[in-house]
Design a protein around this motif. Structure first.
Motif, PDB file in Angstrom:
ATOM      1  N   ASN A 196       1.002  -6.593  11.903  1.00 28.62           N
ATOM      2  CA  ASN A 196       1.830  -7.769  12.168  1.00 28.62           C
ATOM      3  C   ASN A 196       3.293  -7.391  12.059  1.00 28.62           C
ATOM      4  OD1 ASN A 196       2.888  -8.569   9.295  1.00 28.62           O
ATOM      5  ND2 ASN A 196       0.708  -8.082   9.038  1.00 28.62           N
ATOM      6  N   PRO A 197       4.189  -8.172  12.636  1.00 28.55           N
ATOM      7  CA  PRO A 197       5.617  -7.816  12.677  1.00 28.55           C
ATOM      8  C   PRO A 197       6.280  -7.668  11.308  1.00 28.55           C
ATOM      9  CG  PRO A 197       5.128  -9.546  14.268  1.00 28.55           C
ATOM     10  CD  PRO A 197       3.906  -9.389  13.429  1.00 28.55           C
ATOM     11  N   ASP A 198       5.670  -8.236  10.249  1.00 28.04           N
ATOM     12  CA  ASP A 198       6.296  -8.188   8.921  1.00 28.04           C
ATOM     13  C   ASP A 198       5.845  -7.000   8.079  1.00 28.04           C
ATOM     14  OD1 ASP A 198       7.677 -10.591   9.387  1.00 28.04           O
ATOM     15  OD2 ASP A 198       5.906 -11.769   8.821  1.00 28.04           O
ATOM     16  N   MET A 199       4.979  -6.157   8.604  1.00 27.29           N
ATOM     17  CA  MET A 199       4.442  -5.074   7.790  1.00 27.29           C
ATOM     18  C   MET A 199       5.470  -3.958   7.592  1.00 27.29           C
ATOM     19  SD  MET A 199       1.801  -3.168  10.388  1.00 27.29           S
ATOM     20  CE  MET A 199       1.246  -2.063   9.086  1.00 27.29           C
ATOM     21  N   ASP A 200       5.263  -3.183   6.520  1.00 26.09           N
ATOM     22  CA  ASP A 200       6.150  -2.061   6.217  1.00 26.09           C
ATOM     23  C   ASP A 200       5.937  -0.954   7.254  1.00 26.09           C
ATOM     24  OD1 ASP A 200       7.925  -0.718   4.031  1.00 26.09           O
ATOM     25  OD2 ASP A 200       6.388   0.767   4.503  1.00 26.09           O
ATOM     26  N   THR A 201       7.016  -0.323   7.682  1.00 23.44           N
ATOM     27  CA  THR A 201       6.931   0.662   8.771  1.00 23.44           C
ATOM     28  C   THR A 201       7.222   2.093   8.333  1.00 23.44           C
ATOM     29  OG1 THR A 201       9.265   0.337   9.375  1.00 23.44           O
ATOM     30  CG2 THR A 201       7.639  -1.104  10.439  1.00 23.44           C
ATOM     31  N   LEU A 202       7.474   2.310   7.049  1.00 18.22           N
ATOM     32  CA  LEU A 202       7.941   3.623   6.596  1.00 18.22           C
ATOM     33  C   LEU A 202       6.980   4.742   6.972  1.00 18.22           C
ATOM     34  CD1 LEU A 202       9.859   5.460   5.014  1.00 18.22           C
ATOM     35  CD2 LEU A 202       8.560   4.882   2.944  1.00 18.22           C
ATOM     36  N   LEU A 203       5.722   4.648   6.576  1.00 16.29           N
ATOM     37  CA  LEU A 203       4.784   5.754   6.785  1.00 16.29           C
ATOM     38  C   LEU A 203       4.448   5.948   8.257  1.00 16.29           C
ATOM     39  CD1 LEU A 203       2.350   5.194   3.777  1.00 16.29           C
ATOM     40  CD2 LEU A 203       4.208   6.843   3.974  1.00 16.29           C
ATOM     41  N   ILE A 204       4.277   4.850   8.971  1.00 11.44           N
ATOM     42  CA  ILE A 204       3.866   4.974  10.363  1.00 11.44           C
ATOM     43  C   ILE A 204       5.018   5.477  11.243  1.00 11.44           C
ATOM     44  CG2 ILE A 204       4.362   2.652  11.304  1.00 11.44           C
ATOM     45  CD1 ILE A 204       1.349   2.747  12.256  1.00 11.44           C
TER      46      ILE A 204
END
Length: 221
Positions: A196-204
């Motif tokens: 979803n748009p609110d998820m954390d994006t650091l690892l991906i």
């Protein structure tokens, strides 16, 4: 207000004034400890109990709630650590790939088996297995207006284009390359709310960067 002065002057004190006085003077019962023993508090299940018993029970409830929250935080921290280690290992493994087949195999193994996601596919923009240019443009214009990644749901046509018959009720799409010129990594989940748009994006997005380093060495133009 001094409660003893009010008492001596025979002023009438209502319950709200008493409550306000006790709030302003939290140490009142340390000055008059004998009062604590004489006070009783109505309890829904135990009849009347002393103020000390009531405070002890409330404290025990707070401790139980805090303990439960702490256990939840510890569980989440352990899960996050495990996910971080999986991504760290994946990034190192893909840098050792010497061809596209090896890269796709490792992505499928780690993302589907270790992270337990439903599907993953890598669509290059150039080479023998490139995504058609018109489809590239349509996807980029629709899903990558502001960022080089997209989290959410796709149309049926987009799912078929990227995943064929694999399950992908919610997806993570990553444009690969500094300008998004190398291709798209598409990851699908059975859970419609997982990506979803609110998820954390650091690892991906770290994975996105590693693929941006590797793909130019593997793609044949």
């Amino acid at each position: 207000m001094d409660i003893t002065t009010a008492y001596e002057s025979e002023e009438l004190i209502d319950a709200e004034q008493v409550a306000a006085f006790l709030l302003e003077n939290p140490n009142f019962f340390t000055q008059f400890p004998h009062l604590v023993e004489k006070l009783s508090i109505p309890h829904a299940h135990k009849g009347s109990i002393s103020l000390v018993e009531l405070q002890s029970e409330q404290l025990r409830k707070k401790v139980r709630v805090l303990s439960h929250k702490l256990n939840q935080l510890i569980t989440i921290a352990k899960q996050n650590e495990a996910i971080y280690r999986i991504y760290a290992d994946l990034n190192l493994r893909i840098l050792k790939c010497t061809n596209m087949d090896d890269l796709k195999f490792i992505l499928e193994e780690v993302i589907q088996e270790n992270l337990q996601l439903a599907s993953v596919t890598l669509k290059p923009f150039k080479g023998a297995h490139a995504l058609p240019e018109i489809q590239q443009r349509l996807l980029i214009e629709k899903r990558f207006k502001r960022h080089r990644f997209f989290f959410g749901r796709l149309s049926e046509h987009e799912r078929k284009l990227l995943f064929n018959d694999q399950e992908a009720n919610s997806v993570a799409l990553l444009l690969i390359g500094d300008l998004g010129e190398l291709g798209i990594l598409a990851i699908g989940s059975k859970d419609a709310g997982h990506f979803n748009p609110d998820m954390d994006t650091l690892l991906i997005t770290q994975l996105q960067q590693f693929l941006g380093i590797l793909l130019p060495k593997l793609l044949t133009y």
